[in-house]
Motif scaffolding. Sequence first.
Motif, PDB file in Angstrom:
ATOM      1  N   ALA A  89       0.837  -1.199   0.000  1.00 19.77           N
ATOM      2  CA  ALA A  89       0.000   0.000   0.000  1.00 19.77           C
ATOM      3  C   ALA A  89       0.868   1.243   0.000  1.00 19.77           C
TER       4      ALA A  89
ATOM      5  N   ILE B  68      -2.629  -1.096  -3.006  1.00 18.31           N
ATOM      6  CA  ILE B  68      -3.579  -0.117  -2.487  1.00 18.31           C
ATOM      7  C   ILE B  68      -2.947   1.266  -2.581  1.00 18.31           C
TER       8      ILE B  68
ATOM      9  N   TYR C  68      -3.865   4.991  -1.159  1.00 22.39           N
ATOM     10  CA  TYR C  68      -4.758   5.715  -0.232  1.00 22.39           C
ATOM     11  C   TYR C  68      -4.323   7.176  -0.215  1.00 22.39           C
TER      12      TYR C  68
END
Length: 569
Positions: free
Chosen positions: A41, A107, A109
């Motif tokens: 991520a 991911i 974010y």
Amino acid sequence: MGKSWRIGALGAALLGLAPPAMADPPVGTCGTAPLRGDRVALLIGNSAYNDWEWPSLKNAVNDIDHVCDAFAKAGIAPRIVRNADMASLDAALTRFAAEAAGAKSVILYYAGHGFEYGGRNWLVPMDAPPAARRADVEKRYLSIEAAVRRVVPDGAFTLVFVDACRTADPVVRIEDADVARGDAGSAPLGLLDIGQGAVFYSTAKGRPALDFAPVGSPVSPFAAAVVKELAIPGLEIGDYFKVVAREVYRRTHDMDLGPQQPFHYGSWFDDFYLVAPPELPAAAVAALPTPAASAASPAGTTRGAATPVIDPLGGIGLDRLAIEDEPLLIADVLSRHRAGELVALADGGHPLAQQLAGYMFSLGVGVKQDMARARAYLERSAEQGFPAGQTELAYLLLGSDPSAADKARAQTLYRAASDAGFSKAKTHLAYHLARGSFGPPDFAASRTLYAEAAAQGHPAAMFALTHFPDLRAANMARLRELADAGNPEGNHWLCEAQFDGKRLTGGAEDCAIAARAGFAGSRALLAHAYAKGEGVAADPKEAAHWARLARDLPELRQDQRDLVAGIGE
């Protein structure tokens, strides 16, 4: 403007609502270690804007620190980028892409300011200006689509979280755009084209994303919900999105700029889990104390020869089981009890645990999907005369190409649960009686059952009764009460009820609220309304936006797919 007006530090101070002084959480080491594993991520948080050109966002960096710890505990290797200018972001992407080269899922974010321009979406670096010429947009802002292409390996699952405002006011002014003559200006963050994967926005188009809720919270309501629900193992990503959205809605419902409604879209072929479901043996080992709960009333305490045993599922009554959406109910239960504990209770004979386990195994919620185990648990729950178990088993029997014997047994189960007063069974049975699933249609019996279910608070039954002229007003009022109490299912059925003869006669705002909450039918009807200019000003872009989101949901009915066919395609 960006992630929040009122709830950002500047907006709160202007309104006299500055949060109490709080020490910033210490910056830890999460997100600094070399990336390991096949799930990674990249977390980007921009808080320290200068409060002149850009409102500062106190919690954006706090958010990614909060999320970083949760991802790391879930086995997702994180990399953090805090308060980065354009050069720092570019370097971070290059480094992350190299580290993530072998990842199977990535991911991204982002918490900060963002906007859409030229069909692409952009995040705002710390050194970006509030205005730019068209030719300079790519130099001064970072394209989210370009970032995804840079860091996600071919074939990897892509998951993008975006916590930023999507209000209509321009975030960035395009200096040489003549909007009056049709040139495009900047707009709220729009849909991302990422291929296989999903995008999860903290708020709906046209709405702000709150930087904190309640006042003084050290993280945004979106980040708080993302972390809270991540503690529940075994939620497929679609169910995870639903429970996060519900939690954000709950946290912000009474805020001045609330409620905030996250929503998601995407396309993926296989189930994806942030936290994988546990491997459970056929008979669970570590069981909770198993009360000999009666089929009529599984809640409360049971009395043995010596000491009363507290029922761990005692707070869940039939009235709640009858009206609450199952994924949300299961998520709530799993937030307090491990899946293994529920299965152990089911193996011990608890009829409610058997019904919950049956649902979980049938759809792979909290556990790996196993239809044989699902059927076995539902059979055992139904054998005990538990109405929710009978209803779930009847639904399963009618699921795909049922035989005559399956139909007959489903009818018997629905009638037994209905006779026991279970409103969900009444609604299901009423539907099938009107449809003629068990023989010639029986509209009189169907109406009676719908009326009984609606009186018990079942929203779908209320909607069904709006088709009867003498009952329409009373049931529209019931649905309005649900909507006003913060239940978007009420808005959804109001939207459906006000759509008649392929024309939306009212309730566009109900459609919008329910569409933002993820109801497929409301998304289709809102798209149709924008395409035809019914109840709202005609807007082909909005029509295409909602039509695409509606078509992405497999539960969209065929008649509603036909309704939006061609819109935006």
